[in-house]
Design an enzyme around this catalytic site. Structure first.
Site, PDB file in Angstrom:
ATOM      1  N   SER A  80       4.553   2.783   7.854  1.00 60.55           N
ATOM      2  CA  SER A  80       4.218   1.618   7.031  1.00 60.55           C
ATOM      3  C   SER A  80       5.405   1.173   6.196  1.00 60.55           C
ATOM      4  O   SER A  80       6.041   1.982   5.505  1.00 60.55           O
ATOM      5  CB  SER A  80       3.045   1.946   6.099  1.00 60.55           C
ATOM      6  OG  SER A  80       1.856   2.076   6.821  1.00 60.55           O
TER       7      SER A  80
ATOM      8  N   GLY B  45       3.320   6.856   7.970  1.00 67.96           N
ATOM      9  CA  GLY B  45       4.713   7.016   7.574  1.00 67.96           C
ATOM     10  C   GLY B  45       5.588   5.889   8.063  1.00 67.96           C
ATOM     11  O   GLY B  45       6.682   5.659   7.551  1.00 67.96           O
TER      12      GLY B  45
ATOM     13  N   ASP C 130       0.235  -7.682   1.432  1.00 70.92           N
ATOM     14  CA  ASP C 130       0.593  -6.260   1.491  1.00 70.92           C
ATOM     15  C   ASP C 130       2.112  -6.079   1.506  1.00 70.92           C
ATOM     16  O   ASP C 130       2.651  -5.285   2.272  1.00 70.92           O
ATOM     17  CB  ASP C 130      -0.035  -5.599   2.732  1.00 70.92           C
ATOM     18  CG  ASP C 130       0.024  -4.072   2.661  1.00 70.92           C
ATOM     19  OD1 ASP C 130       0.114  -3.528   1.542  1.00 70.92           O
ATOM     20  OD2 ASP C 130       0.012  -3.432   3.736  1.00 70.92           O
TER      21      ASP C 130
ATOM     22  N   HIS D 115       0.820  -1.219   0.000  1.00 69.40           N
ATOM     23  CA  HIS D 115       0.000   0.000   0.000  1.00 69.40           C
ATOM     24  C   HIS D 115       0.854   1.268   0.000  1.00 69.40           C
ATOM     25  O   HIS D 115       0.341   2.358  -0.270  1.00 69.40           O
ATOM     26  CB  HIS D 115      -0.993   0.003   1.165  1.00 69.40           C
ATOM     27  CG  HIS D 115      -0.411   0.273   2.514  1.00 69.40           C
ATOM     28  ND1 HIS D 115      -0.110  -0.724   3.418  1.00 69.40           N
ATOM     29  CD2 HIS D 115      -0.074   1.438   3.142  1.00 69.40           C
ATOM     30  CE1 HIS D 115       0.371  -0.186   4.526  1.00 69.40           C
ATOM     31  NE2 HIS D 115       0.406   1.123   4.380  1.00 69.40           N
TER      32      HIS D 115
END
Length: 420
Positions: A137, A135, A62, A30
């Protein structure tokens, strides 16, 4: 005269970590999704920025792999064994929350195998209370030996920012995905073409199984899939896959997904014949799991009310509500209702409504579905249903086979709960 302003390009900030000295970086899917260009700022003494290219992505976990060309070897992290971590272990979350570079927060592992989305079969997270914000992630979750044991991926929040609960994808899952993306550019997972449910204690008691283990075929979704071709049917119970015992539905999903596409395996399953479970075996050639797809659910108004519904509560329910009612409003499934609800060929009782205060709601029964069987007995009349329910005592197991029209076909599901 009105002029349309030129649309400004959207920007996003995320984190990642180098797993190969040649400039290979792991991050979240993502973080790079729908990005037209990627700039990677190396958190080294040089602080240089390099253009990154996407090597491959896997939406189901992901995970994304990015490559930069620095013209030299870069320092890389070591991936640790996420299966060996324990609840209570200290961890560090590293990243750039809100663009604040090289931020490190500390916490402990709160739990393992946390599922945040029932529809995401391959996302079983490490939960931590180390602060994770926007941020973060794609950044690493690190143990006290400096090994990466997870990719910081999600937070549970009521405000959009850190509320004390964060989730990291385990490094063992990320490592497996990383290897496939590097060699093939995509992840290939095994596939049977079925929807599953887990054998819970209620199901085991009703079906007189020695223990609560196995995966129930609640629907054969792909009529041309590997399971269907091997003769597997709805309501079969898979107890062994490729010589290994199946603990539950997720265990079978993991076993199938990790099986090479095209490999033929032996499957042992139970099938109900004349009210007894027969042990059978089949050879299944594992297919390739299709790309994930989303479907929209439409809630419909009920305008079928031609036949008066009956509201069912347990026998001897007290006036003060000390024993909760099932909370089901049922009617017999007439040809008209079956035609209006695309339920042709289905036999059972139509669920007109479900009281949110009742046992049935808690168990997951929904409006406009059809209860076909209760505790291995078919129900086609209100009298059938009342006879079975009135014979139950508190603590008895209840297993309902339920049909519903969803998307473009009739699906099957199994509801398991304890009568109170």
């Amino acid at each position: 005269m009105l002029r349309r302003r030129a649309r400004r390009p959207s920007r996003g900030v995320g984190s990642g970590f180098i797993v190969d000295p040649k400039g290979v970086i792991l991050t979240n899917y993502h973080v790079v999704e729908n990005m037209t260009s990627i700039m990677v700022k190396l958190q080294l003494q040089s602080g240089e920025q390099l253009r990154g290219t996407v090597v491959g992505t896997d939406e189901e976990t992901d995970v994304a792999v990015i490559k930069v060309n620095a013209g030299r070897d870069l320092p890389a992290v070591t991936l640790g064994d996420s299966d060996s971590v324990l609840v209570g272990d200290w961890v560090l979350a590293v990243g750039s929350p809100f663009g604040l570079e090289q931020t490190v927060t500390a916490g402990i592992i709160s739990t393992k195998e946390r599922q945040t989305d029932p529809g995401a079969s391959f996302r079983r997270f490490i939960q931590t209370d180390a602060a994770i914000n926007r941020g973060n992630s794609g950044g690493p979750l690190v143990n006290m030996r400096g090994e990466v044991i997870g990719i910081n991926s999600q937070i549970a929040t009521s405000t959009g920012d850190y509320n004390g609960i964060g989730f990291a994808l385990p490094s063992n899952i990320a490592s497996s995905v990383f290897k496939q993306l590097m060699t093939a550019g995509k992840v290939r997972r095994g596939y049977l073409g079925v929807f599953l449910d887990t054998v819970r204690p209620e199901f085991a008691r009703v079906y007189e199984m020695p223990k609560a283990s196995g995966a129930i075929i609640k629907d054969v979704a792909d009529a041309q899939g590997p399971a269907a071709k091997a003769g597997i049917q709805t309501n079969d119970i898979i107890v062994e896959f490729n010589g290994q015992e199946v603990g539950n539905a997720q265990d079978l999903i993991n076993k199938v997904a990790s099986t090479p596409v095209g490999q033929t395996v032996q499957v042992t399953y139970l099938r109900e014949i004349n009210n007894k479970l027969e042990r059978r075996a089949a050879s299944i050639t594992v297919g390739e799991r299709p790309a994930p797809r989303t479907s929209a659910g439409v809630e419909e108004e009920d305008n079928s009310g031609k036949k008066g519904p009956i509201i069912l509560s347990p026998r001897n329910s007290s006036a003060n509500g000390s024993r909760p009612a099932l909370g089901l409003t049922l009617s017999e499934l007439t040809p008209q209702i079956a035609n209006e609800r695309n339920l042709k060929g289905v036999r059972g009782l139509f669920v007109k409504d479900v009281d949110q205060a009742g046992l049935a709601f808690d168990a997951g029964i929904e409006k406009y579905t059809v209860i076909e069987r209760v505790n291995r007995q078919s129900v086609s009349t209100i009298e059938d249903f009342e006879r079975i329910i009135n014979a139950l005592k508190p603590g008895d197991p209840v297993v309902m086979h339920v049909a519903a029209y969803k998307g473009d076909h009739v699906t099957q599901t199994i509801v398991q709960f304890t009568y109170q």
